[in-house]
Motif scaffolding. Structure first.
Motif, mmCIF file in Angstrom:
data_model
loop_
_atom_site.group_PDB
_atom_site.id
_atom_site.type_symbol
_atom_site.label_atom_id
_atom_site.label_comp_id
_atom_site.label_asym_id
_atom_site.label_seq_id
_atom_site.Cartn_x
_atom_site.Cartn_y
_atom_site.Cartn_z
ATOM 1 N N ALA A 30 59.449 33.561 -32.950
ATOM 2 C CA ALA A 30 59.073 34.115 -34.262
ATOM 3 C C ALA A 30 59.830 35.392 -34.592
ATOM 4 C CB ALA A 30 57.575 34.379 -34.295
ATOM 5 N N PHE A 31 60.448 36.011 -33.545
ATOM 6 C CA PHE A 31 61.091 37.313 -33.740
ATOM 7 C C PHE A 31 62.611 37.208 -33.840
ATOM 8 C CE2 PHE A 31 56.992 38.723 -33.194
ATOM 9 C CZ PHE A 31 56.470 38.552 -31.925
ATOM 10 N N PRO A 34 64.909 37.378 -39.558
ATOM 11 C CA PRO A 34 64.024 38.108 -40.479
ATOM 12 C C PRO A 34 62.915 37.202 -40.997
ATOM 13 C CG PRO A 34 66.335 38.494 -41.009
ATOM 14 C CD PRO A 34 66.315 37.414 -39.979
ATOM 15 N N VAL A 35 61.716 37.760 -41.193
ATOM 16 C CA VAL A 35 60.607 36.996 -41.770
ATOM 17 C C VAL A 35 61.048 36.532 -43.160
ATOM 18 C CG1 VAL A 35 58.224 37.109 -42.603
ATOM 19 C CG2 VAL A 35 58.864 38.217 -40.444
ATOM 20 N N ASP A 36 60.864 35.230 -43.442
ATOM 21 C CA ASP A 36 61.320 34.643 -44.707
ATOM 22 C C ASP A 36 60.346 35.017 -45.823
ATOM 23 O OD1 ASP A 36 62.450 31.328 -45.677
ATOM 24 O OD2 ASP A 36 61.838 33.050 -46.886
ATOM 25 N N ALA A 82 54.612 43.111 -35.839
ATOM 26 C CA ALA A 82 53.812 41.900 -35.609
ATOM 27 C C ALA A 82 52.343 42.244 -35.387
ATOM 28 C CB ALA A 82 54.367 41.124 -34.421
ATOM 29 N N TYR A 85 50.903 43.238 -38.803
ATOM 30 C CA TYR A 85 50.775 42.181 -39.804
ATOM 31 C C TYR A 85 49.719 41.141 -39.434
ATOM 32 C CZ TYR A 85 51.955 38.599 -43.199
ATOM 33 O OH TYR A 85 51.884 37.664 -44.202
ATOM 34 N N SER A 86 49.347 41.091 -38.156
ATOM 35 C CA SER A 86 48.379 40.074 -37.710
ATOM 36 C C SER A 86 47.249 40.704 -36.928
ATOM 37 C CB SER A 86 49.089 39.006 -36.863
ATOM 38 O OG SER A 86 50.085 38.379 -37.638
ATOM 39 N N ASN A 88 43.957 40.224 -37.359
ATOM 40 C CA ASN A 88 42.652 39.540 -37.437
ATOM 41 C C ASN A 88 42.236 38.956 -36.091
ATOM 42 O OD1 ASN A 88 42.840 40.181 -40.144
ATOM 43 N ND2 ASN A 88 43.839 38.233 -40.644
ATOM 44 N N MET A 92 45.231 32.354 -34.630
ATOM 45 C CA MET A 92 46.657 32.492 -35.030
ATOM 46 C C MET A 92 47.121 33.917 -34.841
ATOM 47 S SD MET A 92 49.385 31.251 -36.852
ATOM 48 C CE MET A 92 50.739 32.032 -37.743
ATOM 49 N N ASP A 93 46.285 34.888 -35.343
ATOM 50 C CA ASP A 93 46.668 36.301 -35.228
ATOM 51 C C ASP A 93 46.685 36.729 -33.763
ATOM 52 O OD1 ASP A 93 46.553 36.126 -37.991
ATOM 53 O OD2 ASP A 93 45.833 38.170 -38.198
ATOM 54 N N ILE A 96 49.957 35.534 -32.073
ATOM 55 C CA ILE A 96 51.172 36.308 -32.365
ATOM 56 C C ILE A 96 51.085 37.691 -31.709
ATOM 57 C CG2 ILE A 96 50.476 37.335 -34.600
ATOM 58 C CD1 ILE A 96 53.855 35.699 -34.266
HETATM 59 C C1 LIG Z 1 56.877 37.241 -37.054
HETATM 60 C C2 LIG Z 1 55.457 37.567 -37.380
HETATM 61 O O1 LIG Z 1 55.009 38.672 -37.144
HETATM 62 C C3 LIG Z 1 54.578 36.576 -37.966
HETATM 63 N N1 LIG Z 1 53.304 36.939 -38.161
HETATM 64 C C4 LIG Z 1 52.547 35.987 -38.685
HETATM 65 N N2 LIG Z 1 51.214 36.181 -38.953
HETATM 66 C C5 LIG Z 1 50.453 35.341 -39.693
HETATM 67 O O2 LIG Z 1 50.862 34.308 -40.202
HETATM 68 C C6 LIG Z 1 49.006 35.731 -39.902
HETATM 69 C C7 LIG Z 1 48.894 37.050 -40.607
HETATM 70 N N3 LIG Z 1 47.449 37.367 -40.813
HETATM 71 C C8 LIG Z 1 46.810 36.372 -41.600
HETATM 72 C C9 LIG Z 1 46.944 35.010 -40.948
HETATM 73 N N4 LIG Z 1 48.365 34.705 -40.698
HETATM 74 S S1 LIG Z 1 53.411 34.560 -38.985
HETATM 75 C C10 LIG Z 1 54.857 35.274 -38.381
HETATM 76 C C11 LIG Z 1 56.067 34.524 -38.342
HETATM 77 C C12 LIG Z 1 56.192 33.439 -37.472
HETATM 78 C C13 LIG Z 1 57.373 32.701 -37.467
HETATM 79 O O3 LIG Z 1 57.505 31.676 -36.599
HETATM 80 C C14 LIG Z 1 58.407 33.007 -38.319
HETATM 81 C C15 LIG Z 1 58.280 34.073 -39.179
HETATM 82 O O4 LIG Z 1 59.300 34.377 -39.991
HETATM 83 C C16 LIG Z 1 57.116 34.842 -39.200
#
Ligand SMILES: CC(=O)c1nc(NC(=O)[C@H]2CNCCN2)sc1-c1cc(O)cc(O)c1
Length: 130
Positions: A30-31, A34-36, A82, A85-86, A88, A92-93, A96
């Motif tokens: 995931a890192f 860049p986040v799309d 990361a 942003y996550s 919770n 999922m949170d 990550i």
């Molecule tokens: C990199 C990162 O920090 C990341 N965080 C995420 N968090 C979430 O989706 C949480 C946020 N809270 C609410 C529920 N969803 S998805 C995500 C990510 C994963 C990838 O495979 C590629 C990409 O570009 C970004």
């Protein structure tokens, strides 16, 4: 002079090697890029300074890092962003965040084990002298 350029070239080689090893680790997929903002539109509002492995490599090639410490500051942004942003408690949170914490520990372990303190001090001396 030439010896100084030799030191900075060796720093870039070391930092590229560390970054490439991190990019190959499946836990950190995931890192890698860049986040799309198409996929994740609110990301740019939430995260002031996005960072990822591909951007670290570009910065290395552009001679942005005079010391390993400067590289570490940007590498730390990746897992710090990361966690931010996550926050919770859902699975999922948490998932990550586990990967973000693994990245933090992995970067520190590599630097502690593989960066010679004398070498880093030489980089800092060159930086101060410029
Ligand atoms: C990199 C990162 O920090 C990341 N965080 C995420 N968090 C979430 O989706 C949480 C946020 N809270 C609410 C529920 N969803 S998805 C995500 C990510 C994963 C990838 O495979 C590629 C990409 O570009 C970004």
């Amino acid at each position: 002079e030439e010896q100084e350029e030799d030191v900075l070239r060796e720093l870039r080689l070391f930092l590229r090697n560390v970054t490439e090893r991190l990019s190959l680790d499946r836990r950190f997929k995931a890192f890698t890029k860049p986040v799309d903002t198409e996929e994740v539109p609110d990301y740019m509002m939430a995260i002031k300074k996005p960072m990822d492995f591909s951007t670290l490599l570009t910065n290395i090639d552009e001679h942005k890092y005079a010391t390993a410490g400067e590289f570490m500051s940007d590498a730390d942004l990746i897992w710090q962003n990361a966690l931010e942003y996550s926050p919770n408690s859902d699975a999922m949170d948490r998932h990550i965040r586990h990967r973000a914490c693994a990245l933090k520990d992995t970067v520190r372990a590599i630097i502690r084990d593989e960066l010679d303190e004398e070498f880093e001090r030489a980089c800092e001396e060159i930086k101060e002298s410029r």
